[in-house]
Enzyme design. Structure first.
Site, mmCIF file in Angstrom:
data_model
loop_
_atom_site.group_PDB
_atom_site.id
_atom_site.type_symbol
_atom_site.label_atom_id
_atom_site.label_comp_id
_atom_site.label_asym_id
_atom_site.label_seq_id
_atom_site.Cartn_x
_atom_site.Cartn_y
_atom_site.Cartn_z
ATOM 1 N N HIS A 107 -44.614 29.435 -27.272
ATOM 2 C CA HIS A 107 -45.371 30.187 -28.262
ATOM 3 C C HIS A 107 -45.194 31.706 -28.134
ATOM 4 O O HIS A 107 -45.689 32.471 -28.976
ATOM 5 C CB HIS A 107 -46.863 29.841 -28.162
ATOM 6 C CG HIS A 107 -47.526 29.681 -29.493
ATOM 7 N ND1 HIS A 107 -47.212 30.468 -30.580
ATOM 8 C CD2 HIS A 107 -48.478 28.819 -29.931
ATOM 9 C CE1 HIS A 107 -47.952 30.105 -31.622
ATOM 10 N NE2 HIS A 107 -48.721 29.104 -31.260
ATOM 11 N N ASP A 112 -43.593 30.396 -33.570
ATOM 12 C CA ASP A 112 -44.920 30.169 -34.142
ATOM 13 C C ASP A 112 -44.882 28.936 -35.034
ATOM 14 O O ASP A 112 -43.806 28.377 -35.327
ATOM 15 C CB ASP A 112 -45.377 31.389 -34.948
ATOM 16 C CG ASP A 112 -45.522 32.624 -34.071
ATOM 17 O OD1 ASP A 112 -46.107 32.498 -32.985
ATOM 18 O OD2 ASP A 112 -45.032 33.700 -34.483
#
Length: 463
Positions: free
Chosen positions: A434, A438
């Site tokens: 992350h 995304d």
């Protein structure tokens, strides 16, 4: 030790340029054992691959200076061999020549290539024929099963026959009828019988309710219980060096990478029809099975080309996007998971990917991976559906940005245009870093993979 006997040090070699140490997995020889040149002394384990370390001289093993499970730096002495004075190289000469590459001695069928760092005037000619030189272990095994060693293909240095070659020959049902005595006939026939039984079993193609592409029985590790069956309610299993390496890498991945996870459902009905149409002809032409994984990998690679950020690495102040798409393939063995790499996968068609998948999976399970087979991966694909799984949350193969799993194909009732139809469906799961990726970009990437997989038709070409 007589006056004409000298001691030769066995040095931990540098298996690859980036490796500075290796772990002793298992000593294959013990003090007092006779040693022949090129005969394996021990198994070496790194975080990349396992390899055998061969002896560089004939002699007798007199001392072990490293224990099993011990990590040793490159250049350190791990054992000593007593050799005849006329045959013993001096320590400087041995160091200058360098030990043969462990991976080359264990894996390379054509070992005419000198090991890294070896000068032209090495202590031996690696290209010289070695087939006629048999180790005691090879001779004993051949005698037990009545095998004519001239019929056994050799994969050792210079074509030399190793113990693994003899075992592989046995597993394929090979034995010399002329050399079988009454006492060994049954043991020599057994591998052939087993091979026939396996062929018949494979031809039956039993129905597996947990998924259409459950292609093999899950491998279960062999566990030796110390002390036998006692009254204790628990027992201990030693952590092997390779399991310790896996644990370290997994812990590093989870602790350093903020994992996120997403999944998409894919209709693979057309893919099932396509594979069923082509698999028999492909088997006859190529000699290997045409698996669903090759089609999925082609779909994934095409999607990565559209979304290259998936093919990247976190570098603190930068994100490094790799130009080459090198797919790491997760392959499970009895006691570990290895990730050999398909290099430049975007330049291969479905048939080429199928050949690479089959070759790397076979080399992994036979312990024949080379260091270069494990290096350079940029994105990992795991075929968890082959074991019946329908949903997985995989750990990212550090330091890559993502890992994708292809789950089991299951027939389900699906609503299409307000009508219910039975379709072959599969889940595709993605774990992502992350810091780099995304939900939006990964959602688009998975949608592209879905479009590519569902875009297969009965007219799709493999070549």
């Amino acid at each position: 030790m007589s006056d004409n006997t000298k001691l030769t040090d066995v040095i931990m070699p540098q298996l690859a340029e980036s490796l500075v140490s290796a772990t002793i997995g298992k000593w294959l020889k013990q003090p007092g054992d006779s040693i022949e040149q090129y005969e394996p002394l021990c198994d070496l384990i790194t975080d990349k691959v396992n390899a055998e370390l061969p002896a560089t001289v004939d002699g007798t093993l007199v001392e072990l200076l490293a224990e099993e499970g011990q990590t040793v730096n490159v250049g350190e002495v791990i054992a000593r061999i007593a050799v005849a004075g006329s045959a013993a190289p001096s320590a400087p000469a041995a160091a200058e020549a360098g030990a043969p590459s462990a991976s080359a001695a264990a894996q390379a069928p054509a070992a005419s290539r000198p090991a890294a760092g070896r000068p032209a005037a090495a202590a031996f000619d690696a290209s010289a024929p070695m087939r006629s030189r048999y180790s005691p272990a090879v001779q004993t095994l051949a005698a037990e099963h009545g095998i004519d060693l001239t019929a056994v293909p050799g994969t050792g240095l210079g074509g030399r026959i190793t113990r693994k070659d003899v075992l592989a020959f046995l597993e394929n049902g090979g034995a010399s009828a002329a050399g079988i005595s009454v006492g060994t006939a049954s043991s020599a026939r057994q591998p052939a019988l087993q091979a026939i039984q396996e062929e018949v079993q494979e031809a039956l193609e039993p129905v597996r309710h947990s998924g259409l592409h459950l292609s093999e029985t899950p491998r279960i590790p062999t566990i030796e219980v110390e002390g036998g069956r006692g009254s204790s309610s628990e027992y201990l299993i030693d952590v092997t060096p390779i399991r310790n390496t896996i644990a370290t890498r997994m812990r590093q991945s989870v602790s350093e990478i903020p994992h996120a996870w997403t999944m998409i459902e894919v209709d693979v009905t057309n893919l099932v029809v396509l594979r069923n149409k082509l698999k028999d002809e492909f088997k006859r032409k190529e000699g290997i099975n045409l698996t669903y994984l090759a089609f999925l990998m082609k779909a994934v690679v095409s999607a990565i080309k559209d979304y290259p950020i998936m093919n990247s690495v976190w570098a603190v102040d930068k994100i490094i996007v790799k130009r080459d798409i090198n797919i790491s393939l997760a392959v499970g063995t009895e006691d570990s998971v290895m990730t050999p790499v398909i290099k430049k996968a975007d330049q291969k068609n479905v048939a080429g990917l199928a050949r690479e998948i089959d070759e790397l999976a076979l080399k992994t399970r036979e312990g024949k991976l080379r260091l270069e087979d494990m290096q350079g991966g940029t994105f990992t694909v795991n075929n968890t559906g082959s074991f019946g799984s329908i949903l997985s949350y995989p750990i990212i193969n550090y330091p890559q940005a993502a890992i994708l799993t292809f789950e089991s194909i299951v027939k389900k009732p699906v609503v299409i245009n307000d009508m219910i139809a039975v379709r072959s469906m599969a889940n595709i799961c993605l774990s992502l870093d992350h810091r780099i990726l995304d939900g939006v970009i990964c959602g688009r990437f998975l949608q592209r993979v879905k479009d590519n997989v569902e875009g297969y038709t009965p007219d799709t070409k493999l070549y």
